[in-house]
Write an enzyme that holds these catalytic residues in place. Structure first.
Site, PDB file in Angstrom:
ATOM      1  N   ASP A   1      48.162 -14.025 -20.415  1.00 45.18           N
ATOM      2  CA  ASP A   1      47.444 -14.957 -19.651  1.00 45.18           C
ATOM      3  C   ASP A   1      49.036 -16.378 -19.498  1.00 45.18           C
ATOM      4  OD1 ASP A   1      45.630 -16.995 -19.581  1.00 45.18           O
ATOM      5  OD2 ASP A   1      46.914 -18.618 -21.536  1.00 45.18           O
TER       6      ASP A   1
ATOM      7  N   SER B   1      43.560 -22.684 -12.303  1.00 39.95           N
ATOM      8  CA  SER B   1      42.435 -23.900 -12.084  1.00 39.95           C
ATOM      9  C   SER B   1      43.454 -25.118 -10.749  1.00 39.95           C
ATOM     10  CB  SER B   1      41.782 -24.655 -13.272  1.00 39.95           C
ATOM     11  OG  SER B   1      42.833 -25.035 -14.013  1.00 39.95           O
TER      12      SER B   1
ATOM     13  N   HIS C   1      45.009 -10.342 -17.575  1.00 42.96           N
ATOM     14  CA  HIS C   1      44.705 -11.762 -17.600  1.00 42.96           C
ATOM     15  C   HIS C   1      46.385 -12.307 -17.794  1.00 42.96           C
ATOM     16  CE1 HIS C   1      42.344 -15.311 -17.964  1.00 42.96           C
ATOM     17  NE2 HIS C   1      43.690 -16.047 -18.219  1.00 42.96           N
ATOM     18  N   CYS C   2      46.473 -12.924 -16.124  1.00 38.05           N
ATOM     19  CA  CYS C   2      47.675 -13.574 -16.208  1.00 38.05           C
ATOM     20  C   CYS C   2      46.928 -14.184 -14.898  1.00 38.05           C
ATOM     21  CB  CYS C   2      48.576 -12.831 -16.388  1.00 38.05           C
ATOM     22  SG  CYS C   2      49.115 -11.497 -14.433  1.00 38.05           S
TER      23      CYS C   2
ATOM     24  N   HIS D   1      38.850 -14.392 -23.374  1.00 41.98           N
ATOM     25  CA  HIS D   1      38.936 -14.552 -23.830  1.00 41.98           C
ATOM     26  C   HIS D   1      37.701 -15.223 -25.189  1.00 41.98           C
ATOM     27  CE1 HIS D   1      42.356 -16.060 -21.336  1.00 41.98           C
ATOM     28  NE2 HIS D   1      42.034 -16.761 -21.315  1.00 41.98           N
TER      29      HIS D   1
ATOM     30  N   ARG E   1      37.657 -30.148 -19.591  1.00 41.48           N
ATOM     31  CA  ARG E   1      39.116 -30.196 -18.450  1.00 41.48           C
ATOM     32  C   ARG E   1      40.175 -29.926 -17.796  1.00 41.48           C
ATOM     33  NH1 ARG E   1      42.772 -26.490 -21.268  1.00 41.48           N
ATOM     34  NH2 ARG E   1      41.691 -25.043 -22.894  1.00 41.48           N
TER      35      ARG E   1
HETATM   36  C1  0GY Z   1      43.808 -19.744 -18.916  1.00 43.92           C
HETATM   37  C2  0GY Z   1      43.266 -21.241 -19.872  1.00 43.92           C
HETATM   38  C3  0GY Z   1      43.341 -22.102 -19.733  1.00 43.92           C
HETATM   39  C4  0GY Z   1      43.324 -22.138 -17.808  1.00 43.92           C
HETATM   40  C5  0GY Z   1      43.103 -21.952 -16.893  1.00 43.92           C
HETATM   41  O1  0GY Z   1      42.446 -21.872 -14.639  1.00 43.92           O
HETATM   42  C6  0GY Z   1      42.959 -22.090 -15.839  1.00 43.92           C
HETATM   43  O2  0GY Z   1      43.876 -23.528 -15.254  1.00 43.92           O
HETATM   44  O3  0GY Z   1      42.810 -20.280 -17.214  1.00 43.92           O
HETATM   45  C7  0GY Z   1      43.666 -22.912 -20.630  1.00 43.92           C
HETATM   46  O4  0GY Z   1      43.953 -24.336 -20.370  1.00 43.92           O
HETATM   47  O5  0GY Z   1      42.554 -22.746 -21.596  1.00 43.92           O
HETATM   48  O6  0GY Z   1      42.918 -18.478 -19.334  1.00 43.92           O
HETATM   49  O7  0GY Z   1      44.634 -19.464 -18.162  1.00 43.92           O
END
Ligand code: 0GY
Length: 296
Positions: free
Chosen positions: A249, A77, A31-32, A181, A130
């Site tokens: 992460d 995201s 997970h990265c 997570h 968010r």
């Molecule tokens: C993660 C957690 C977060 C963000 C994203 O795709 C993302 O922007 O997953 C977060 O802000 O909790 O797993 O990277």
């Protein structure tokens, strides 16, 4: 917090410590993410954060420093449904990376085939308000059905208070499911608090739901050395040893206010997976089954 002149934030340490724990040969950081580089791969207009570039070369340098062999790059995201930055990282990894895409559910089958050729092995459904504007469950289920022929799985990201509402949706997904997570439990409740109990009920309902016992930096109010996280999570790893995956992460989206030390994160591994056999499952055997099944 580190913000450059253009207002772009940095959420990762530029000088992480060297962990004491050495991952076993073939270990996978499952997970990265990568961010950009923006000049080549612009962020989505709908992005909820604007990060500095964290591209493949930095990711691979971290992989080598921490003692990992491969990466699973999960589309972040901030890149929306444009998976080019993720595909670029996979292409540059020379076989040592695969990925998880975020797609518009209306994506054509031929585009899914192209993602598969580029090393994608799953799609991610994000329910964090968010981070994303909408999460259309019906359309997600449609695309989940259409990835089955490729042997892919679904990765879901949600917070613990949404789990009960999501249960019918999760139960209806016709391919394996990986929960990011652990669905963000409140780790201060301990290993048999309501959040962990609800999560175990989810795992017990189907034997093809997997989880990532990841992100002590996000989940632990105490912070390093993450004792609260370890106490809550270790029994889950011990009880479901064939369904867990681990990842850094990195580059830790949205963690600019509390930038984690990647070395300290790696040193949590032997505390949640205390035997060599468990470590091998968590870091090698389990992610290999999902991401490089042809080598099994
Ligand atoms: C993660 C957690 C977060 C963000 C994203 O795709 C993302 O922007 O997953 C977060 O802000 O909790 O797993 O990277």
């Amino acid at each position: 917090m580190s913000v450059d002149a253009d207002g772009r934030i940095r959420s990762w340490s530029e000088n992480p410590s060297q962990p004491r724990f050495r991952p076993p040969p073939g270990a996978i950081d499952a997970h990265c993410h990568v961010f950009g580089p923006m000049a080549e791969f612009p962020f989505s207009p709908k992005a909820k954060y604007l990060p500095q570039d964290a591209g493949p070369e930095r990711l691979f340098a971290l992989r080598d420093r921490l003692g990992f062999s491969r990466n699973v790059v999960v589309q972040a995201s901030c890149h929306g449904t444009d998976n080019r930055a993720t595909l670029n990282a996979i292409a540059r990894a020379q076989g040592r990376a695969r990925g998880v895409a975020v797609v518009d559910p209306a994506i054509a089958d031929a585009e899914l085939d192209a993602l598969h050729a580029g090393g994608i092995r799953g799609v991610r459904f994000n329910f964090l308000k968010r981070l994303v504007d909408d999460a259309p469950k019906d359309r997600f289920l449609d695309v989940a059905g259409r990835i089955a022929r490729l042997g892919w799985h679904v990765v879901v990201y949600f917070e613990a208070d949404l789990l009960e509402e999501l249960r019918p949706f999760l139960d209806a997904i016709p391919v394996p499911v990986v929960v990011d997570h652990m669905g963000r439990p409140d780790v201060t409740q301990g290993s048999d608090g309501p959040d962990m109990k609800a999560f175990r009920r989810l795992l017990d309902g189907r034997d093809d739901i997997w989880f990532k016992p990841t992100c002590p930096d996000r989940l632990s109010p105490q912070g390093e050395p993450y004792d609260d996280f370890v106490a809550a999570v270790r029994p889950l790893v011990e009880d479901y040893p064939d369904r867990c995956l681990w990842g850094t992460d990195w580059p830790h989206p949205n963690m600019e206010h509390r930038i984690p030390d990647d070395g300290s994160l790696v040193d949590v591994i032997p505390r949640i997976a205390p035997t060599e056999a468990l470590q091998r499952k968590l870091l090698v055997d389990n992610p290999m089954r999902l991401y490089w099944p042809e080598e099994g």
